[in-house]
Structure formats: C-alpha cells, structure tokens
Scaffold this motif. Structure first.
Motif, mmCIF file in Angstrom:
data_model
loop_
_atom_site.group_PDB
_atom_site.id
_atom_site.type_symbol
_atom_site.label_atom_id
_atom_site.label_comp_id
_atom_site.label_asym_id
_atom_site.label_seq_id
_atom_site.Cartn_x
_atom_site.Cartn_y
_atom_site.Cartn_z
ATOM 1 N N LYS A 84 3.809 -0.725 -11.020
ATOM 2 C CA LYS A 84 3.225 -1.381 -9.837
ATOM 3 C C LYS A 84 3.178 -0.411 -8.663
ATOM 4 N N SER A 85 4.224 0.387 -8.504
ATOM 5 C CA SER A 85 4.226 1.365 -7.413
ATOM 6 C C SER A 85 3.124 2.403 -7.593
ATOM 7 N N ASP A 88 -0.182 0.675 -6.779
ATOM 8 C CA ASP A 88 -0.348 0.531 -5.328
ATOM 9 C C ASP A 88 -0.685 1.864 -4.680
ATOM 10 N N ASP A 205 -0.836 -3.841 3.920
ATOM 11 C CA ASP A 205 -0.178 -4.784 3.006
ATOM 12 C C ASP A 205 0.186 -4.114 1.675
ATOM 13 N N ILE A 206 -0.767 -3.339 1.138
ATOM 14 C CA ILE A 206 -0.505 -2.648 -0.129
ATOM 15 C C ILE A 206 0.602 -1.606 0.037
ATOM 16 N N GLU A 207 0.617 -0.940 1.207
ATOM 17 C CA GLU A 207 1.649 0.062 1.448
ATOM 18 C C GLU A 207 3.035 -0.580 1.508
ATOM 19 N N LEU A 208 3.144 -1.742 2.161
ATOM 20 C CA LEU A 208 4.418 -2.459 2.194
ATOM 21 C C LEU A 208 4.848 -2.889 0.788
ATOM 22 N N ASP A 209 3.896 -3.345 0.000
ATOM 23 C CA ASP A 209 4.217 -3.743 -1.371
ATOM 24 C C ASP A 209 4.673 -2.532 -2.196
ATOM 25 N N LYS A 211 6.200 0.139 -1.025
ATOM 26 C CA LYS A 211 7.551 0.467 -0.599
ATOM 27 C C LYS A 211 8.577 -0.476 -1.203
ATOM 28 N N SER A 212 8.225 -1.771 -1.256
ATOM 29 C CA SER A 212 9.149 -2.725 -1.884
ATOM 30 C C SER A 212 9.319 -2.429 -3.366
ATOM 31 N N MET A 213 8.243 -1.981 -4.034
ATOM 32 C CA MET A 213 8.354 -1.607 -5.436
ATOM 33 C C MET A 213 9.224 -0.364 -5.617
ATOM 34 N N GLU A 216 12.800 -1.564 -5.299
ATOM 35 C CA GLU A 216 13.207 -2.271 -6.521
ATOM 36 C C GLU A 216 13.405 -1.292 -7.682
#
Length: 443
Positions: A84-85, A88, A205-209, A211-213, A216
C-alpha cells in the motif's frame, strides 16, 4: 558394666568408623523415556562422559504453532502495508506530474490574461484622456456661452464611465497578478485553480495515508522481529525438551543406577549417583571426653582397609539428614555425648591404586575401619574382644594344646598390637589371625 561403659569414654581407638566420600546425583533434565543407558554400578566415569540418553516424543508444540500463526499474520500485514505504501508513493508521483502540468498551463494562461488586462488598462486610460479632453473643451465653450450645459453633462458622464472602466480593468489586472504569484508559491486560488486545488488536496490525503502505511509497516516489522526471537527461543526449548544427553559433571565411580532403558523419568529424577573415590575421608565416632585429644591436625592410624593413616581435619558434634545426602554413606548414628571426627587420609593412601591388570580398581567407600590416635594408650574394648577372639582362634586352630611359651608369645603379641603405636605390628597380627579364624570357622 566397666568394660562396656568406661573404655568408650576414654578410648583412643574406635571401630565405629566408615570410609565415606562426596556423592554427585545425576538427574534427568527433562521428562521422557530412557533411550540408552551406558553405565553400571561400580563402573568408572570421566568428566563429560555420556551416561544416558533421554527422548520425549510427546512434547507440547501448541505454543510454538500459535506463535508461528501470529508471525505469519504479522508478515502478511507487513507485506500489505509495504505494498500500500508503494502504491501510494506511485500515486503521489502521478499526482505531482499532473499538478505540475496543470500548474504550468495555468501559469501560461494567467500570464496571457495579465498581458491582455494591461492592454485594456492602457486602452481605458487612453479613452479616459480622450473624454477628459472633450469635457475640458466643452466646459470652455460653456464658460464662453458658446454651448449649453445640456451638451456638457453627457460628456462628463462618459468621462466618468471611462475612469471607472480603467479602475475595473486595473483591479482585474491586480487580481490576475496576485493569482499568478500565489500559483508560483503553490497556493491555488481563483476559479481557474479549482481543478489543481482538488488534485493538491487529493495528493495531501494520499501522502498522509502513505505515512500511516510506513508507520504500520515499521510496527509490523518490529512485531515480526520480536516474534521470530520468541519462536527461536521456543524452538530451542522444545528441542531441549525433545531429547537430552545426560553427562557426568566429574570423574568418579558409579555408586547406584536408579533407572533402566525404557523407563519414564520426570525432571529431577535421579538416574545415577557418582562417588568421587579420590576424595575419600573417614568418619569416626569418639566420646566427647576425647575432644581435646582429637583436635584438627591430630594424626591417626587407620586399620581394616586400603587406608593406613590420616589427619583429623574437623570435629563435628552432630550431623543432619540433609548433610548426609551429600555423601555416599550416611554418617554412623551417634549416641549421647559422642562426636564425629572427620579424617583426611594421607595423599599416598588416599590415591586410588594404579595397576596394570585389566581388573578395575575397587572403591572402599562404605567399608568399616578402625581408627587409632597415634601414641594412644587406651584401646577400644570392642576391638580388644575381637582381637582376643582372633587369638583364641589362633590358639585353637593348630589342632594341639599350645605350650606355655606359645601362650606367652601370643599374649605378648596381643599386648603389643593393642598398645603399640607401631601400625605394622597391629597389621601383622591381624593378617596372621584373620586366615586362621577363617579356617576355624570353615572347620
């Protein structure tokens, strides 16, 4: 009464003495069945020698299976987070390219609009100057009464409209210039920047996602590493529980074997006991009245075994069952007002004999011996009676009545053996009496 009570209290000699040695218990480290047993009682073992093999095919592997399942689940989550990272990151790169293209096009469009508005501002300024000149000429005519005010008013209105048109075009120009400056700074304002603004918001939004990936993925990576360490530890534990080799921690002689091939054992069960015969010592019981004469460092004679002499190392008033467990033979039971004398044999006596024969050297642990303090003059009554019995056996074993000279000779030999500090005389007397007494018994 006198022979039974008085001599033990004052005797310098004791036949209540036993040869003892430290014992090491060889225990099972795991639960299982004895697959192989390579020792027998009386056999010699060396340090690190394998004594037994234990196998346990019924090891519970539920914990290891559960850990492996958790590890597999964490690895899948880690792989998904990494995928996913990466997705993204690729999407962000695509959005950056699209935003850059649209920004470039909008920048070019704004520049053209700015140039157009600047021309319009110039045109409006020129028209305003024309109207102003017309207003001035008509105002002059009105002042000379060459024209009426009705003709001047429309011209003034046109001039005012031209001024307002110039201001409007100037405001539009300033707006486009500000919009271009904001676009150059990455700020998207105005109706022309709506599409780019939507793309920029989606990129954030995609960049935040992404970073969260990444967070994780790092968490799952740490979990996978920790679980792998636990799995390795659990695997090693199960490997140790599945099979074990029992080795001797030191050299010595096997005293007892408490297990057999095929027998089930639990952790801590005794498989064998090994006694170190090279560390033999003698435990003798004396009356407490002899405590001053049996101080550490006192030399003694030892008769009745392979040991010949030794030195008292310590005197103990009593012992316990827990202390007896450390030795091959429990200490003899003492009566009231008695004590233990711990005797270390001399080095040449304590060493195990080395022979060239194939027969193994015997370990005298557990043999009863007689201990006599050097220069002691009071014998033990039990020893005296026993040697008197040997004398009787010697006298009667010849098959004829002894002469007076033989009786006197035997009596002198008995006195010499009981009172003399020369251990060779006592040993010679015993060596002569024992075979004769044995012959008398067999008759």
């Amino acid at each position: 009464m006198i022979t039974a009570v008085a001599p033990p209290m004052l005797a310098d000699q004791s036949d209540r003495a036993v040869v003892d040695a430290p014992v090491t218990l060889i225990t099972a480290s795991i639960a299982g069945e004895i697959a192989a047993l390579s020792v027998q009682p009386g056999s010699d073992v060396a340090t690190g020698q394998t004594l037994a093999e234990i196998s346990n095919p019924r090891v519970d592997r539920a914990a290891l299976i559960s850990l492996e399942e958790k590890s597999a689940d964490s690895r899948e989550k880690l792989s998904a987070a990494l995928s996913k990272s990466q997705t993204d990151s690729a999407y962000i790169a695509s959005l950056d390219t699209e935003i850059a293209n649209q920004t470039s096009q909008l920048r070019a469009h704004l520049r053209s609009q700015i140039e157009e508005l600047r021309a319009r501002v110039a045109q409006s300024s020129a028209m305003s100057g024309e109207k102003k000149a017309l207003v001035d000429r008509q105002s002059d005519m009105v002042s000379r009464n060459a024209a009426s005010m009705d003709m001047l008013r429309p011209t003034q209105q046109q001039y005012s409209a031209a001024l307002h048109n110039t201001d409007a075009e100037t405001f539009k120009l300033n707006q486009k210039v500000s919009q271009l400056d904001a676009l150059n700074k990455g700020i998207y304002v105005g109706d022309d920047s709506v599409a780019i603004n939507i793309l920029a918001q989606k990129r954030r939004d995609i960049e935040l996602d992404a970073k969260s990936m990444d967070i994780e993925a790092r968490q799952q990576s740490g979990i996978v590493v920790n679980l792998q360490k636990i799995i390795d530890t659990e695997g090693g534990r199960l490997e140790r529980l599945g099979a074990a080799t029992v080795v001797s921690p030191g050299s010595g002689t096997v005293l007892t074997v408490g297990a057999s091939t095929g027998r089930h054992v639990n952790p801590g069960d005794t498989i064998a006991s090994v006694v170190d015969c090279d560390k033999r010592f003698v435990v003798a019981i004396f009356s407490y009245r002899q405590g001053e004469n049996l101080m550490p460092g006192t030399r003694v004679r030892i008769d009745g075994g392979a040991l010949r002499s030794g030195v008292i190392t310590s005197v103990l008033p009593r012992t316990t069952d827990k202390a007896d467990e450390r030795f091959a033979v429990p200490f003899p039971q003492t009566e009231r007002r008695e004590l233990y004398a711990i005797i270390a044999p001399d080095r040449e006596d304590g060493a195990r004999p080395v022979t060239k024969t194939t027969e193994p050297a015997t370990c005298t642990v557990g043999h009863w011996v007689t201990v006599t303090r050097e220069n002691g003059i009071v014998p033990s009554m039990s020893v005296s009676w026993r040697r008197l019995g040997h004398l009787v056996a010697y006298l009667t074993g010849s098959g004829r009545s002894p002469t007076e000279a033989e009786r006197l000779d035997a009596t002198d030999r008995l006195k010499t053996a009981l009172r003399s500090s020369d251990q060779r005389a006592a040993r010679a007397l015993d060596e002569d009496w024992v075979p004769r007494s044995h012959a008398l018994v067999t008759r």
